[in-house]
Design an enzyme around this catalytic site. Structure first.
Site, PDB file in Angstrom:
ATOM      1  N   GLU A  26      -5.002  70.982  -8.760  1.00  0.00           N
ATOM      2  CA  GLU A  26      -4.443  70.118  -9.782  1.00  0.00           C
ATOM      3  C   GLU A  26      -4.824  70.843 -11.232  1.00  0.00           C
ATOM      4  O   GLU A  26      -3.864  70.684 -12.106  1.00  0.00           O
ATOM      5  CB  GLU A  26      -4.715  68.744  -9.683  1.00  0.00           C
ATOM      6  CG  GLU A  26      -3.916  68.232  -8.384  1.00  0.00           C
ATOM      7  CD  GLU A  26      -2.458  68.306  -8.191  1.00  0.00           C
ATOM      8  OE1 GLU A  26      -1.982  68.391  -9.587  1.00  0.00           O
ATOM      9  OE2 GLU A  26      -1.934  68.247  -7.216  1.00  0.00           O
ATOM     10  N   SER A  28      30.128  49.903  25.412  1.00  0.00           N
ATOM     11  CA  SER A  28      31.238  49.097  25.168  1.00  0.00           C
ATOM     12  C   SER A  28      31.379  47.876  24.096  1.00  0.00           C
ATOM     13  O   SER A  28      32.402  47.456  23.714  1.00  0.00           O
ATOM     14  CB  SER A  28      31.603  48.086  26.535  1.00  0.00           C
ATOM     15  OG  SER A  28      31.978  49.009  27.737  1.00  0.00           O
TER      16      SER A  28
END
Length: 829
Positions: A93, A410
């Site tokens: 960083e 179904s």
């Protein structure tokens, strides 16, 4: 008098003056923009660097349920953080963190060059101090204005705090994904380690240091790792599951590359050797097995709320912004549903998968149909980690963007077949469809029980989940209309071109989830008005300021009469069809079962006037479950929940809208009874006003037939009778249940000019018939090797045909006796 010479302005001087003017103008404009940018800059407050307030979540009655963010954040002193972790973060960083005063001018110059060259902001130059400022004061917006504010605040932070203090606050504040804030919580979340007493390995430190750049992206591979059985040798993976595994592998590779990038930067910064880098790079990423079990109530509901909040407000605001979130959660319904889903007796018995997850898994959603308020969400039989796979609400997202759920079986029929047929075609429960063997191009579907019932009403077909009828209804309506109808009900994964007519049976390539099915059925329960399911009613800021208030999103998607007719038909499913295990006695219940091929997915979706619920069961990696049906386990879970949560609620009927009438029709034609309609072919049912037939039945006709064979008589048939038959312009095979009731299409071949044709007698499957050469006494026994037709008791329930098979058998015996007697007379001559 001497004249003064005019001085000409040299080009060089002119260009210089223009340049000075432009510079001054640019400087003034820049100063103006800086003043504008800093005009609304947040005031510097050192306390804001450490202030992290969790989000509070409340139930439907305003009672506090839990706080999001407190349990997964634990501060730690910098001197307690392992050196390997510090090295990983500094190398990744901000490698010059201890050398600059908050601004890294080397990175600044590089970023300015790239951003000016591209004409937009593509690269930042944030230092650790600048990231801390952004997390504490500013939004994630990428703009010059925000960057200027960030620079000014960064310089102020650097004057107030030491470098170690800044680094410590940064490590305790950044987000690591999976709900973890701070390095200590991240180590506990991903590795089950306490940094105060446990050491992290090099590869573990590099993994954590790589997360803050895009925590949700780099930890995403863990979201489904425990729900997928990746051993392709055990079973053949379908295309969708294979795509899902490929996406997970891509997510894993993305995180792996990020970790290895951190290792490379550590090596370049002189923190590790090349050998150490190679050894660490060869290690796998964490697999999620060390992630702690969740310790908050109603975890799947809270996870769903958290996902919605993060999508709208971002993780920083959700985990540390002090929001007050008011939800639709009903603790009683949620607890009852969780208990039912945790009961092993409510599931088929299978061993856990290789990751130790119970299988098959299940999910359930319960919702108020009139408001769309989600009252309970259970996304699995157990909950092991924060924001894990929520099977009740989450689709798997493929690389091409398509959403993949589970096959509905179904349970989709009311949505794509029956609802559109009533809404668009004017059909109703008493409309008649012929359930016979039918091919649709290359598609030749069958009914689940292998039988064909012949002419039956739509109510009967839906009650017993007859496949052929559903496909015919979908074909009559049209795929595009059906898909649009379903889309209006919140089912957005259907594709007419990809799914075709198989859609009527649940052949939905992209699948569905319980949340969407509950919403769709809620429209039937709510008189045709769809209300989008939602779990959040109001969000306030930490000071009580109203940020958002969510009102139910309502839309009429079908006529009220259509919704009521579907509801009444679905009541028959529960009263006498495939869903009887969901019956609640005197309380009206409408619902539908769903079972896919080989039982890989089983469903029950049902509703009362007060509540709609969808329950699904299946293995995370689809697997056959013989003898598992939607009408068994899911219906049992649904009933267990509903019977308990509605125990003290007064029973009330479904509201009948205006425009519903009753009429009696012929159950074989669907028309008004005609003069030849038998009494047992009369059926009384509901209709939408204006759809009661006006024509009279013309299928039942009186026909003359051969008294012996029942076929059309020829000129030699000695006896003829007249009887009422069903006459249609096409023939059906003899395995159709009402075959014996239909008009014959063949002419009798038994009788000829010489009397009885022995070959024809064999064709009619008579008992053993003697020939002149092998005559037998009249009392001789028939040959038991000759098969006789057996009654089809499975069809005895059919309206208008009760006992028809048995009666037909008696008629067959009489007919065969006549043939036998006639043949004996002919042999004597």
């Amino acid at each position: 008098m001497t004249r003064r010479k005019s001085r000409r302005l040299r080009p060089g001087r002119l260009m210089f003056l223009i340049a000075v003017f432009i510079f001054l103008l640019g400087g003034i404009a820049s100063l103006g923009y800086v003043a504008y940018a800093l005009s609304d800059m947040p005031a510097f407050n050192p306390a804001s660097l450490e202030n992290m307030v969790p989000t509070s979540v409340y139930d439907k009655d305003g009672n506090l349920v839990t706080r999001i963010g407190t349990e997964n954040r634990e501060p730690i002193k910098l001197d307690e953080v392992p050196q390997v972790v510090k090295d990983a973060f500094l190398a990744t960083e901000d490698d010059r963190f201890y050398d600059h005063h908050g601004i890294n001018f080397r990175s600044l110059g590089r970023a300015l060059f790239k951003n000016l060259a591209s004409g937009e902001i593509r690269e930042g130059f944030s230092t650790i101090t600048m990231q801390l400022v952004k997390l504490s004061y500013l939004s994630p917006e990428r703009s010059i204005k925000r960057k200027l504010q960030e620079i000014v605040l960064t310089l102020q932070v650097e004057r107030h705090f030491t470098k170690d203090e800044i680094f410590e606050m940064y490590l305790n504040k950044i987000y690591f994904g999976q709900g973890a804030y701070g390095i200590q919580s991240a180590a506990q979340t991903y590795f089950g380690k306490d940094l105060k007493k446990d050491e992290l390995t090099l590869e573990e430190a590099a993994f954590l240091a790589g997360l803050p750049q895009a925590p949700s992206v780099y930890s995403r591979y863990l979201d489904s790792v425990s729900s997928l059985e990746e051993d392709a040798n055990k079973q053949k993976l379908d295309k969708n599951k294979q795509q899902d595994l490929e996406k997970q592998q891509k997510d894993y590779d993305l995180a792996l590359n990020r970790r290895n990038t951190v290792l490379l930067r550590m090596k370049e910064a002189g923190k590790i050797t090349e050998q150490q880098r190679q050894e660490a790079a060869a290690k796998p990423l964490p697999d999620g097995t060390q992630m702690p079990t969740s310790r908050y109530p109603y975890p799947y509901f809270i996870d769903y709320v958290t996902e919605k909040l993060v999508q709208k407000y971002g993780p920083d605001m959700v985990y540390k912004g002090g929001l007050k979130v008011y939800t639709t959660l009903d603790p009683k319904i949620q607890k009852t549903a969780e208990t039912a889903m945790a009961n092993a007796k409510n599931f088929p018995n299978y061993p856990p998968d290789k990751n130790g997850l119970l299988q098959p898994q299940g999910a359930a959603v319960f919702m108020e149909p009139g408001t769309g308020y989600l009252r309970a969400i259970v996304g699995g039989r157990e909950h092991k980690q924060q924001r894990q796979l929520n099977r009740a609400t989450q689709y798997q997202v493929l690389p091409d963007g398509r959403k993949i759920g589970r096959q509905p079986g179904s349970a989709i029929k009311p949505i794509v077949a029956y609802g559109p047929a009533i809404e668009f075609n004017g059909l109703g429960p008493a409309s008649v469809i012929d359930d016979i063997p039918t091919s649709f191009g290359n598609y030749s579907p069958k009914n689940a029980d292998g039988n064909f019932r012949g002419l039956i009403t739509m109510r009967t077909a839906l009650t017993h989940s007859v496949n052929i009828v559903a496909i015919k209804l979908l074909q009559q309506t049209g795929l595009e209309k059906a898909v649009k109808f379903a889309h209006e009900l919140g089912i957005t994964t259907l594709d007419a071109n990809r799914d075709g007519l198989a859609m009527a049976l649940g052949g939905v390539s992209s699948g569905v989830v319980p949340l969407d099915m509950a919403g769709a059925y809620g429209a039937f329960a709510n008189q045709g008005i769809y209300v989008k399911p939602h779990a959040i009613t109001r969000v306030e800021g930490p000071d009580g300021t109203l940020l958002d208030e969510f009102k139910p999103e309502k839309k009429r998607v079908m006529k009220a009469t259509t919704a009521y007719l579907i509801t009444d038909m679905l009541r028959s499913v529960v009263q006498s069809g495939t869903g009887t295990r969901a019956n609640l006695g005197a309380r009206p219940v409408a619902g539908k079962t769903g079972t896919t091929d080989e039982g890989k997915d089983i469903w029950f979706i049902g509703y009362t006037p007060e509540l709609v619920g969808a329950v699904w069961i299946g293995h995370d990696a689809p697997k056959k479950m013989p003898q598992a049906y939607g009408g068994i386990y899911p219906a049992m879970i649904w009933r267990e929940v509903m019977s308990k949560v509605l125990a003290d609620v007064p029973v009330r009927p479904f509201n009948k809208p205006e425009g519903i009438v009753t009429a009696t029709v012929d159950s074989k034609s669907g028309l008004l009874p005609g003069p030849n309609t038998p009494p047992d072919h009369l059926v009384t049912d509901l209709f939408a006003a204006g759809t009661v037939p006006t024509e009279t039945d013309n299928l039942h006709q009186v026909m003359e037939v051969c008294a012996t064979t029942g076929d059309l008589p020829n000129e030699f048939c000695p006896e003829r009778i007249t009887k009422v038959v069903i006459k249609l312009p096409y023939a059906v095979p003899s395995n159709v249940a009402d075959y014996a009731l239909r008009a014959p299409v063949k002419t009798c071949t038994l009788h000829n000019a010489n009397g009885i044709d022995p070959a024809a007698a064999e064709k009619y499957k008579t008992p053993f018939l003697p020939t002149p050469e092998t005559s037998q006494p009249a009392d001789s026994q028939p040959n038991n090797d000759i098969p006789t037709k057996q009654p089809n008791n499975n069809d005895s329930w059919l309206p208008g045909t009760t006992g028809s098979r048995q009666a037909d058998e008696k008629a067959d015996l009489k007919r065969m006796a006549k043939i036998k007697a006639a043949f004996r007379e002919a042999s004597k001559e």
